[in-house]
Scaffold this motif. Structure first.
Motif, PDB file in Angstrom:
ATOM      1  N   GLU A 242      28.939 -11.683  -2.207  1.00  0.00           N
ATOM      2  CA  GLU A 242      29.381 -13.052  -1.888  1.00  0.00           C
ATOM      3  C   GLU A 242      30.867 -13.185  -2.207  1.00  0.00           C
ATOM      4  O   GLU A 242      31.427 -12.412  -2.994  1.00  0.00           O
ATOM      5  CB  GLU A 242      28.593 -14.081  -2.714  1.00  0.00           C
TER       6      GLU A 242
ATOM      7  N   GLN B  21      22.821 -16.315   3.240  1.00  0.00           N
ATOM      8  CA  GLN B  21      22.142 -15.083   2.856  1.00  0.00           C
ATOM      9  C   GLN B  21      21.565 -14.366   4.081  1.00  0.00           C
ATOM     10  O   GLN B  21      21.684 -13.150   4.213  1.00  0.00           O
ATOM     11  CB  GLN B  21      21.012 -15.399   1.864  1.00  0.00           C
TER      12      GLN B  21
ATOM     13  N   THR C  97      24.433 -12.886   6.219  1.00  0.00           N
ATOM     14  CA  THR C  97      25.020 -11.725   5.554  1.00  0.00           C
ATOM     15  C   THR C  97      24.126 -10.502   5.680  1.00  0.00           C
ATOM     16  O   THR C  97      24.597  -9.385   5.921  1.00  0.00           O
ATOM     17  CB  THR C  97      25.271 -12.036   4.069  1.00  0.00           C
TER      18      THR C  97
ATOM     19  N   ARG D 160      24.784  -6.728   7.828  1.00  0.00           N
ATOM     20  CA  ARG D 160      24.668  -5.347   7.350  1.00  0.00           C
ATOM     21  C   ARG D 160      23.983  -4.441   8.367  1.00  0.00           C
ATOM     22  O   ARG D 160      24.152  -3.229   8.348  1.00  0.00           O
ATOM     23  CB  ARG D 160      23.874  -5.305   6.045  1.00  0.00           C
TER      24      ARG D 160
ATOM     25  N   GLU E  33      30.119 -11.665   9.003  1.00  0.00           N
ATOM     26  CA  GLU E  33      30.403 -11.971   7.606  1.00  0.00           C
ATOM     27  C   GLU E  33      31.418 -13.114   7.492  1.00  0.00           C
ATOM     28  O   GLU E  33      31.335 -13.944   6.593  1.00  0.00           O
ATOM     29  CB  GLU E  33      30.934 -10.722   6.901  1.00  0.00           C
TER      30      GLU E  33
ATOM     31  N   ALA F  80      29.628 -16.344   7.938  1.00  0.00           N
ATOM     32  CA  ALA F  80      28.896 -16.695   6.718  1.00  0.00           C
ATOM     33  C   ALA F  80      29.832 -17.294   5.682  1.00  0.00           C
ATOM     34  O   ALA F  80      29.495 -18.275   5.008  1.00  0.00           O
ATOM     35  CB  ALA F  80      28.202 -15.454   6.160  1.00  0.00           C
ATOM     36  N   LYS F  81      31.032 -16.731   5.564  1.00  0.00           N
ATOM     37  CA  LYS F  81      31.996 -17.241   4.590  1.00  0.00           C
ATOM     38  C   LYS F  81      32.425 -18.669   4.938  1.00  0.00           C
ATOM     39  O   LYS F  81      32.613 -19.507   4.058  1.00  0.00           O
ATOM     40  CB  LYS F  81      33.211 -16.325   4.531  1.00  0.00           C
TER      41      LYS F  81
END
Length: 369
Positions: free
Chosen positions: A247, A339, A342, A346, A358, A361-362
């Motif tokens: 995170e 979550q 993210t 991956r 990503e 998500a941020k």
């Protein structure tokens, strides 16, 4: 990180920052950089081995042998395909390189030569290449991490035991577990503060949700990559050095341009120190706020939430499925969705797609951070 761990041979693995520094510092002390006129460089086959090329540089007492990397740089600079030249007999490849150098529009090149029994040409760049030596990055890390073996709070990470699900920070540093690497063309370091976990709420079973801080950084004094560093919070590191529960990922990259050394001194190195000494309270508050902010209570809400943020129907289904598998319930809060996104990131094989996901998500976390 897992790729670094998997691909490094034993002779590129170090058990302490002191050992790593001694290696790259010694190499730097045996090296020199200079700017030469391209028209003054001579390419010839080696006398003792006609299948190898040597370069005669201006005012040099002996010829220098280019490394595999430097040969590729030189070929690229003169506009010749390195893969093709490597298939030619050395004399013929030399003729092609000599022609390219003689007719090169830019009049100067910067060479980087290292003495190690024989003089090796490790890099060929443009004259304005701003070299940051590998040992300079290692020294910046040593200022906050000491030897990297536990003499400070920053150390080589422990290992997640998959049989118990418990993370053990105290693991013997060996060639197999170390995360300190250097080759003839780069350096890469990964350290964590895993003996000082941070509680950021509770897991579904009521146990504390623990994170710790980590960072990795990299450099190439021969131009194989930028200088960069990334800081983040994470839950665990497994045996093959995959990072779990990452995170608040922050990254700085510095190209080796004319003023690279100044940027490193005034931007990157201080950023590393600030992260090492910073309070985690902002991160903890952000996680707690994201857990509390409920944005979806039905399947329709969930699909609508993800669709408005650019996720396709297939991606939305996979994100929801990831949360269901991990949490035992569908996503409801901002944190749940972060979550899930993210974890889906991956699974992406292409780096650009993974970084894009990503980044989205941020942005969600930034809304409540």
């Amino acid at each position: 990180m897992s790729s670094e761990w998997f691909n490094r041979p034993d002779d590129e693995r170090y058990l302490s920052l002191d050992d790593l520094w001694a290696s790259v510092k010694g190499r730097s002390e045996r090296s020199r950089s200079r700017v030469v006129q391209t028209a003054d460089i001579r390419v010839e086959a080696a006398r003792d081995n006609p299948e190898r090329l040597h370069l005669m540089l201006p005012k040099a007492e002996a010829p220098v042998g280019p490394t595999h990397w430097a040969f590729g740089q030189l070929a690229s600079i003169v506009g010749a395909p390195a893969s093709y030249l490597r298939q030619l007999p050395a004399p013929l490849a030399g003729i092609n390189l000599q022609y390219g150098l003689t007719n090169h529009r830019a009049e100067q090149l910067k060479t980087f030569e290292t003495e190690d029994g024989r003089t090796e040409l490790r890099a060929v760049t443009g004259p304005d290449y701003g070299r940051i030596h590998d040992f300079e990055l290692v020294e910046a890390v040593q200022r906050i991490a000491g030897n990297g073996t536990g003499d400070t709070r920053w150390k080589v990470p422990g290992v997640l035991d998959w049989s118990t699900g418990v993370y053990n920070p105290d693991v013997e540093i060996s060639r197999d577990t170390t995360t300190l690497y250097a080759s003839d063309r780069d350096v890469f370091l990964f350290l964590v503060d895993d003996r000082n976990p941070i509680e950021a709420g509770k897991l579904p079973d009521g146990s504390p949700d623990l994170y710790f801080r980590g960072f990795y950084c990299w450099n190439s004094e021969v131009g194989a990559k930028t200088l960069g560093m990334a800081s983040f919070y994470l839950r665990a590191v497994c045996q093959n050095r995959n990072l779990w529960g990452v995170e608040d990922f922050q990254e700085i990259k510095i190209r080796h341009s004319k003023y690279a050394a100044s940027r490193f001194a005034h931007e990157a190195a201080p950023a590393l120190t600030r992260f090492a000494n910073s309070s985690p309270q902002g991160f903890v508050n952000g996680i707690k706020a994201a857990r509390q902010q409920i944005v979806a209570r039905s399947d329709e809400d969930r699909a609508d939430f993800l669709r408005k943020r650019g996720f396709s129907k297939a991606e939305s289904g996979k994100i929801i499925e990831k949360v269901l598998m991990e949490e035992g319930r569908p996503p409801e809060s901002i944190f749940d969705f972060v979550q899930g996104i993210t974890r889906l990131a991956r699974d992406k094989t292409q780096q650009d797609a993974r970084l894009d996901m990503e980044g989205r998500a941020k942005k969600l976390l930034d809304r409540v951070g």
